[in-house]
Design a protein around this motif. Structure first.
Motif, PDB file in Angstrom:
ATOM      1  N   GLY A   1     -44.736  20.748  11.370  1.00  0.00           N
ATOM      2  CA  GLY A   1     -45.836  21.704  11.235  1.00  0.00           C
ATOM      3  C   GLY A   1     -45.939  22.263   9.837  1.00  0.00           C
ATOM      4  O   GLY A   1     -44.971  22.791   9.300  1.00  0.00           O
TER       5      GLY A   1
ATOM      6  N   LEU B   1     -58.083  22.996  14.918  1.00  0.00           N
ATOM      7  CA  LEU B   1     -57.334  23.162  13.668  1.00  0.00           C
ATOM      8  C   LEU B   1     -55.947  22.523  13.761  1.00  0.00           C
ATOM      9  O   LEU B   1     -55.068  22.809  12.967  1.00  0.00           O
ATOM     10  CB  LEU B   1     -57.211  24.647  13.303  1.00  0.00           C
ATOM     11  N   GLY B   2     -55.759  21.664  14.760  1.00  0.00           N
ATOM     12  CA  GLY B   2     -54.521  20.870  14.821  1.00  0.00           C
ATOM     13  C   GLY B   2     -53.539  21.289  15.892  1.00  0.00           C
ATOM     14  O   GLY B   2     -52.480  20.667  16.030  1.00  0.00           O
TER      15      GLY B   2
HETATM   16  C1  LIG Z   1     -59.421  31.989  13.635  1.00  0.00           C
HETATM   17  C2  LIG Z   1     -58.031  32.591  13.505  1.00  0.00           C
HETATM   18  C3  LIG Z   1     -57.859  33.710  12.692  1.00  0.00           C
HETATM   19  C4  LIG Z   1     -56.596  34.309  12.581  1.00  0.00           C
HETATM   20  N1  LIG Z   1     -56.439  35.373  11.751  1.00  0.00           N
HETATM   21  C5  LIG Z   1     -55.212  35.957  11.631  1.00  0.00           C
HETATM   22  C6  LIG Z   1     -55.007  37.035  10.723  1.00  0.00           C
HETATM   23  O1  LIG Z   1     -55.898  37.415   9.943  1.00  0.00           O
HETATM   24  N2  LIG Z   1     -53.772  37.626  10.699  1.00  0.00           N
HETATM   25  C7  LIG Z   1     -52.729  37.197  11.500  1.00  0.00           C
HETATM   26  O2  LIG Z   1     -51.645  37.771  11.453  1.00  0.00           O
HETATM   27  N3  LIG Z   1     -52.889  36.128  12.322  1.00  0.00           N
HETATM   28  C8  LIG Z   1     -54.094  35.500  12.389  1.00  0.00           C
HETATM   29  N4  LIG Z   1     -54.252  34.402  13.215  1.00  0.00           N
HETATM   30  C9  LIG Z   1     -53.047  33.879  13.917  1.00  0.00           C
HETATM   31  C10 LIG Z   1     -52.214  33.033  12.927  1.00  0.00           C
HETATM   32  O3  LIG Z   1     -53.075  32.146  12.252  1.00  0.00           O
HETATM   33  C11 LIG Z   1     -51.144  32.242  13.671  1.00  0.00           C
HETATM   34  O4  LIG Z   1     -50.339  33.137  14.418  1.00  0.00           O
HETATM   35  C12 LIG Z   1     -50.270  31.463  12.693  1.00  0.00           C
HETATM   36  O5  LIG Z   1     -51.064  30.580  11.918  1.00  0.00           O
HETATM   37  C13 LIG Z   1     -49.218  30.653  13.431  1.00  0.00           C
HETATM   38  O6  LIG Z   1     -48.458  29.971  12.466  1.00  0.00           O
HETATM   39  P1  LIG Z   1     -47.543  28.739  12.889  1.00  0.00           P
HETATM   40  O7  LIG Z   1     -47.029  28.173  11.627  1.00  0.00           O
HETATM   41  O8  LIG Z   1     -46.576  29.151  13.913  1.00  0.00           O
HETATM   42  O9  LIG Z   1     -48.564  27.720  13.588  1.00  0.00           O
HETATM   43  P2  LIG Z   1     -49.857  27.017  12.976  1.00  0.00           P
HETATM   44  O10 LIG Z   1     -50.396  27.776  11.842  1.00  0.00           O
HETATM   45  O11 LIG Z   1     -50.735  26.764  14.140  1.00  0.00           O
HETATM   46  O12 LIG Z   1     -49.292  25.647  12.394  1.00  0.00           O
HETATM   47  C14 LIG Z   1     -48.834  24.615  13.233  1.00  0.00           C
HETATM   48  C15 LIG Z   1     -49.049  23.297  12.539  1.00  0.00           C
HETATM   49  O13 LIG Z   1     -48.440  22.272  13.330  1.00  0.00           O
HETATM   50  C16 LIG Z   1     -49.257  21.119  13.260  1.00  0.00           C
HETATM   51  N5  LIG Z   1     -49.043  20.285  14.449  1.00  0.00           N
HETATM   52  C17 LIG Z   1     -49.263  20.609  15.755  1.00  0.00           C
HETATM   53  N6  LIG Z   1     -49.002  19.564  16.539  1.00  0.00           N
HETATM   54  C18 LIG Z   1     -48.605  18.543  15.732  1.00  0.00           C
HETATM   55  C19 LIG Z   1     -48.185  17.190  15.951  1.00  0.00           C
HETATM   56  N7  LIG Z   1     -48.149  16.661  17.191  1.00  0.00           N
HETATM   57  N8  LIG Z   1     -47.857  16.426  14.885  1.00  0.00           N
HETATM   58  C20 LIG Z   1     -47.891  16.935  13.634  1.00  0.00           C
HETATM   59  N9  LIG Z   1     -48.288  18.204  13.364  1.00  0.00           N
HETATM   60  C21 LIG Z   1     -48.631  19.003  14.394  1.00  0.00           C
HETATM   61  C22 LIG Z   1     -50.673  21.665  13.210  1.00  0.00           C
HETATM   62  O14 LIG Z   1     -51.564  20.731  12.606  1.00  0.00           O
HETATM   63  C23 LIG Z   1     -50.516  22.938  12.403  1.00  0.00           C
HETATM   64  O15 LIG Z   1     -50.829  22.767  11.039  1.00  0.00           O
HETATM   65  C24 LIG Z   1     -55.491  33.767  13.309  1.00  0.00           C
HETATM   66  C25 LIG Z   1     -55.669  32.635  14.100  1.00  0.00           C
HETATM   67  C26 LIG Z   1     -56.919  32.044  14.192  1.00  0.00           C
HETATM   68  C27 LIG Z   1     -57.076  30.811  15.039  1.00  0.00           C
END
Ligand SMILES: Cc1cc2nc3c(=O)[nH]c(=O)nc-3n(C[C@H](O)[C@H](O)[C@H](O)COP(=O)(O)OP(=O)(O)OC[C@H]3O[C@@H](n4cnc5c(N)ncnc54)[C@H](O)[C@@H]3O)c2cc1C
Length: 386
Positions: free
Chosen positions: A11, A165-166
């Motif tokens: 990720g 968005l993935g």
């Molecule tokens: C529209 C929107 C607005 C938001 N605004 C805010 C904000 O302003 N402030 C805030 O605190 N939070 C906000 N959030 C929440 C925040 O974006 C998420 O909590 C945060 O991005 C999670 O981070 P993460 O790294 O855990 O997961 P993610 O950011 O979801 O990253 C996970 C990654 O894993 C990859 N992945 C998944 N499955 C696979 C696979 N099978 N193979 C390879 N890659 C894979 C995906 O492509 C992705 O890039 C928002 C969310 C959204 C949807």
């Protein structure tokens, strides 16, 4: 792609990028993401200006184990996060309600993260299919049939929300297959759909008003937005994090004492101090004819009290396609709080949204995601298994 790595990061969202930035360059590491661009959610977050954190970071704003959450947030708090990005050129300021937003566009946050990553191979556009865990090694098998071996696997693959968005269930699948408990997942920070009785809200689509929304013993004084599918807006999004079926309640007139307008000559629709269309729709719903206040009967004043505590059961939510986050995830009971390592499988780590920690609106989710990634990187850096 070379086949054997010390560390594989699944990720390239917020948590994976922070982890990769903080990982020692002594490790031979690879970051894998299905998307062509890293940090897809960061780019769209906060209306394009990333709400990074909040002045008031505290476990009470999160669903999950509060002592686990506090431990992580006490190690790496909002000051640490703001400084981390400021040092790398992405400055934030308080914009509203204690929320820190990026002064520039959200891409400044992504650039700050990407420019801090040293020596990690980046495999974009690479979709992971499954993982086999054997003999303290992980075999990562990709959709195109390729595979790689890693001694350490950091699952930073996020939740189920915003599949465009993935988002995928891969992180939860890996956790399940390797014997971890998963707490019930549901879309959160999302709008509510309505039962037929509240369908009249839809006629107000596009109007936003400041109200008080109550779920159990929690309440939010903030805006709701009448939408064509139901109810949305910040107060509703927060409510959705804590709602588990059953009723919610809205105080449409939190600052009005009905007693104070009982003898007034003006029409009731005017003195409710709501947009005209909203007060008319609410009066019609309560079967009250709009007329001067002094003409209203006692039973009508009693009905009007309902506006302070309008209680109804949403039909459901707008679902994962619109939810900002996923509530629930890998149980923190199965994760060591000092390292984010699984208590069940050595060398397997979970960070970010895939873990059963979900914050309210206001920067709480990024704070959690970045802090958990940093705790994990610190621990792995100390291991020096290279
Ligand atoms: C529209 C929107 C607005 C938001 N605004 C805010 C904000 O302003 N402030 C805030 O605190 N939070 C906000 N959030 C929440 C925040 O974006 C998420 O909590 C945060 O991005 C999670 O981070 P993460 O790294 O855990 O997961 P993610 O950011 O979801 O990253 C996970 C990654 O894993 C990859 N992945 C998944 N499955 C696979 C696979 N099978 N193979 C390879 N890659 C894979 C995906 O492509 C992705 O890039 C928002 C969310 C959204 C949807």
């Amino acid at each position: 792609m070379s086949k054997i790595y010390d560390v594989a990061i699944l990720g390239g969202g917020a948590s994976g990028l922070m982890f990769a930035s903080e990982l020692s360059s002594k490790y031979k590491a690879v970051l894998i993401d299905a998307n062509k661009e890293l940090g897809a959610k960061i780019a769209v977050s906060g209306g394009g200006r990333c709400n990074l954190t909040n002045v008031d970071i505290c476990s009470k704003y999160y669903r999950g184990d509060s002592s686990f959450i506090s431990s992580i947030l006490n190690k790496y708090n909002n000051r640490w996060l703001i400084d981390w990005f400021a040092k790398r050129g992405a400055k934030c300021h308080i914009q509203k309600r204690g929320q820190y937003f990026c002064i520039d566009k959200s891409v400044a946050i992504i650039e700050a993260l990407k420019s801090s990553i040293k020596g990690v191979k980046i495999a974009k556009g690479t979709s992971l299919l499954r993982v086999e865990a054997k003999d303290e090694e992980f075999k990562l098998i990709f959709k195109d049939g390729n595979f790689l071996i890693a001694r350490t696997l950091v699952v930073a693959s996020g939740g189920l929300s915003f599949p465009k968005l993935g988002a995928s269930s891969i992180g939860l699948d890996i956790a399940k297959r390797t014997g971890h408990n998963i707490t019930k997942t549901s879309p959160a920070l999302v709008g509510f759909t309505l039962q037929p009785e509240q369908n009249f809200f839809k006629t107000l689509s596009g109007i936003s008003i400041e109200v008080k929304v109550i779920v159990g013993d929690r309440c939010w004084e903030d805006y709701i937005l009448f939408a064509h599918r139901g109810l949305s807006g910040p107060a509703i999004l927060n409510a959705s994090l804590w709602w588990e079926r059953g009723k919610i309640s809205i105080d449409f007139i939190p600052h009005l004492k009905l007693q104070s307008i009982k003898g007034a000559k003006k029409n009731i629709s005017t003195l409710l101090k709501l947009p005209k269309r909203v007060s008319k729709a609410l009066l019609e719903h309560l079967n009250i004819l709009d007329r001067p206040c002094y003409r209203l009967r006692d039973d009508e004043w009693n009905s009007l009290e309902r506006l302070h505590n309008y209680s109804f059961a949403p039909a459901g939510t707008f679902g994962y396609s619109k939810a900002e986050v996923t509530s629930g995830g890998v149980s923190t009971k199965d994760i060591d709080v000092d390292s984010m390592q699984s208590k069940r499988v050595k060398g397997l780590y979970f960070i970010g949204e895939v873990v059963d920690v979900t914050g309210e609106l206001g920067g709480y989710n990024f704070q959690w995601v970045f802090s958990s990634a940093k705790v994990c990187a610190d621990y792995i850096n100390k291991l020096c298994r290279v």
